[in-house]
Design a protein around this motif. Structure first.
Motif, mmCIF file in Angstrom:
data_model
loop_
_atom_site.group_PDB
_atom_site.id
_atom_site.type_symbol
_atom_site.label_atom_id
_atom_site.label_comp_id
_atom_site.label_asym_id
_atom_site.label_seq_id
_atom_site.Cartn_x
_atom_site.Cartn_y
_atom_site.Cartn_z
ATOM 1 N N PHE A 169 -25.574 25.074 -37.150
ATOM 2 C CA PHE A 169 -24.349 24.360 -36.796
ATOM 3 C C PHE A 169 -24.157 23.118 -37.667
ATOM 4 N N ALA A 170 -25.263 22.444 -37.998
ATOM 5 C CA ALA A 170 -25.167 21.254 -38.847
ATOM 6 C C ALA A 170 -24.655 21.622 -40.233
ATOM 7 N N LYS A 171 -25.176 22.716 -40.794
ATOM 8 C CA LYS A 171 -24.741 23.144 -42.119
ATOM 9 C C LYS A 171 -23.290 23.612 -42.113
ATOM 10 N N ALA A 172 -22.910 24.345 -41.086
ATOM 11 C CA ALA A 172 -21.549 24.888 -41.026
ATOM 12 C C ALA A 172 -20.499 23.799 -40.891
ATOM 13 N N THR A 173 -20.861 22.679 -40.260
ATOM 14 C CA THR A 173 -19.859 21.644 -39.977
ATOM 15 C C THR A 173 -20.099 20.333 -40.727
ATOM 16 N N ARG A 174 -21.040 20.319 -41.654
ATOM 17 C CA ARG A 174 -21.381 19.055 -42.304
ATOM 18 C C ARG A 174 -20.243 18.480 -43.136
ATOM 19 N N ASN A 175 -19.342 19.346 -43.606
ATOM 20 C CA ASN A 175 -18.219 18.869 -44.429
ATOM 21 C C ASN A 175 -16.891 18.842 -43.682
ATOM 22 N N THR A 176 -16.927 19.074 -42.381
ATOM 23 C CA THR A 176 -15.704 18.985 -41.591
ATOM 24 C C THR A 176 -15.558 17.542 -41.145
ATOM 25 N N LYS A 177 -14.735 16.807 -41.813
ATOM 26 C CA LYS A 177 -14.611 15.361 -41.623
ATOM 27 C C LYS A 177 -14.359 15.011 -40.159
ATOM 28 N N GLY A 178 -15.287 14.240 -39.595
ATOM 29 C CA GLY A 178 -15.148 13.806 -38.215
ATOM 30 C C GLY A 178 -15.319 14.907 -37.195
ATOM 31 N N GLU A 179 -15.737 16.106 -37.635
ATOM 32 C CA GLU A 179 -15.846 17.239 -36.709
ATOM 33 C C GLU A 179 -17.208 17.910 -36.796
ATOM 34 N N TYR A 181 -20.580 19.270 -35.564
ATOM 35 C CA TYR A 181 -20.795 19.847 -34.235
ATOM 36 C C TYR A 181 -21.557 18.912 -33.306
ATOM 37 N N GLU A 182 -21.036 18.750 -32.081
ATOM 38 C CA GLU A 182 -21.705 18.033 -31.002
ATOM 39 C C GLU A 182 -21.495 18.825 -29.718
ATOM 40 N N LYS A 183 -22.562 18.980 -28.937
ATOM 41 C CA LYS A 183 -22.468 19.771 -27.708
ATOM 42 C C LYS A 183 -21.381 19.244 -26.784
ATOM 43 N N ILE A 184 -21.377 17.919 -26.545
ATOM 44 C CA ILE A 184 -20.413 17.332 -25.612
ATOM 45 C C ILE A 184 -18.989 17.481 -26.142
ATOM 46 N N LYS A 185 -18.815 17.315 -27.433
ATOM 47 C CA LYS A 185 -17.473 17.333 -28.026
ATOM 48 C C LYS A 185 -16.909 18.741 -28.163
ATOM 49 N N GLY A 187 -18.789 21.896 -27.159
ATOM 50 C CA GLY A 187 -19.373 22.951 -26.334
ATOM 51 C C GLY A 187 -18.408 23.555 -25.331
ATOM 52 N N ALA A 188 -17.659 22.688 -24.641
ATOM 53 C CA ALA A 188 -16.740 23.178 -23.614
ATOM 54 C C ALA A 188 -15.686 24.105 -24.199
ATOM 55 N N LYS A 189 -15.136 23.719 -25.341
ATOM 56 C CA LYS A 189 -14.080 24.521 -25.954
ATOM 57 C C LYS A 189 -14.632 25.820 -26.555
ATOM 58 N N LEU A 190 -15.847 25.756 -27.063
ATOM 59 C CA LEU A 190 -16.457 26.968 -27.606
ATOM 60 C C LEU A 190 -16.739 27.980 -26.504
ATOM 61 N N LEU A 191 -17.102 27.504 -25.332
ATOM 62 C CA LEU A 191 -17.326 28.408 -24.204
ATOM 63 C C LEU A 191 -16.079 29.230 -23.895
ATOM 64 N N GLU A 192 -14.921 28.658 -24.150
ATOM 65 C CA GLU A 192 -13.665 29.368 -23.890
ATOM 66 C C GLU A 192 -13.365 30.403 -24.971
#
Length: 221
Positions: A169-179, A181-185, A187-192
């Motif tokens: 997850f760190a590698k996949a999102t390391r270049n997504t500015k301000g995004e 991956y964080e579980k709290i931020k 996780g809820a939306k990914l569950l959907e």
């Protein structure tokens, strides 16, 4: 058949602003069970907490204060699981939890090794969620593994360490500015977004949760 079910869930954060979306996300992921409960008039609750120790504490209290409710403890395994669920939590450094006197084996459930493992069981769902995030590296995600051959228990997904899952997850999102991956931020939306059928196929821990809750309701899912 039970008349009320409560799932005590780790990972919701410490404010209503994060707990409410997490509750909604898990409800979406468990929708087949939610629908079955509604059709049978069974009271259904998902109760997220911030940390795992807090989750266990309130689960234990609920066993005493609401003895007629079928309470479920749902937390990350954190490490590879080689024992029964309660024994894993008893022997794991950092937990050392004793099985409550009023709890059964069917009330203890582990996300193996973490909730993010369940996300990776449906990589296309993760890609769909992040597709509009500039800089997201979809190639960092593993390909969807072939279906395990029953009755195999140790799948490719559940054999992956927490460190490796987090690194993906760190590698996949390391270049997504301000995004990043964080579980709290996220996780809820990914569950959907992720497909619970795919997760059940790849993660026996998830399939066990569905089957045991369905059995408690007197049905199959």
């Amino acid at each position: 058949m039970v008349t009320s079910i409560a799932i005590h869930l780790e990972g919701g954060g410490n404010s209503e602003a994060t707990i409410s979306p997490f509750r909604q996300g898990m409800s979406a992921f468990l929708q087949p069970l939610v629908t079955a409960a509604r059709l049978q008039g069974i009271r259904w609750r998902i109760i997220p907490y911030g940390g795992r120790s807090q989750t266990f504490k309130y689960f234990c209290n609920a066993l005493i204060t609401e003895p007629d409710v079928f309470h479920i403890l749902l937390v990350d395994a954190e490490e590879a699981v080689t024992k029964k669920e309660w024994e894993h939590l008893k022997t794991r450094v950092g937990d050392k939890w004793d099985k409550p006197a009023k709890a059964t084996d069917e009330q203890c459930h582990l996300m193996i090794v973490t909730m993010e493992t369940w996300f990776l069981a449906d990589p296309n769902g993760v890609k769909e969620f992040f597709k509009l995030k500039k800089g997201f590296d979809a190639s960092a995600l593993p390909e969807e593994p072939p279906l395990p051959t029953p009755p195999k228990v140790a799948t490719v997904m559940q054999a992956m360490s927490k460190q490796k899952v987090n690194a993906i997850f760190a590698k996949a999102t390391r270049n997504t500015k301000g995004e990043q991956y964080e579980k709290i931020k996220h996780g809820a939306k990914l569950l959907e977004k992720i497909d619970s059928i795919k997760v059940r196929q790849q993660c026996p821990s998830c399939d066990r949760l569905f089957k045991i809750v369905a059995k408690a309701m007197g049905t199959t899912i």
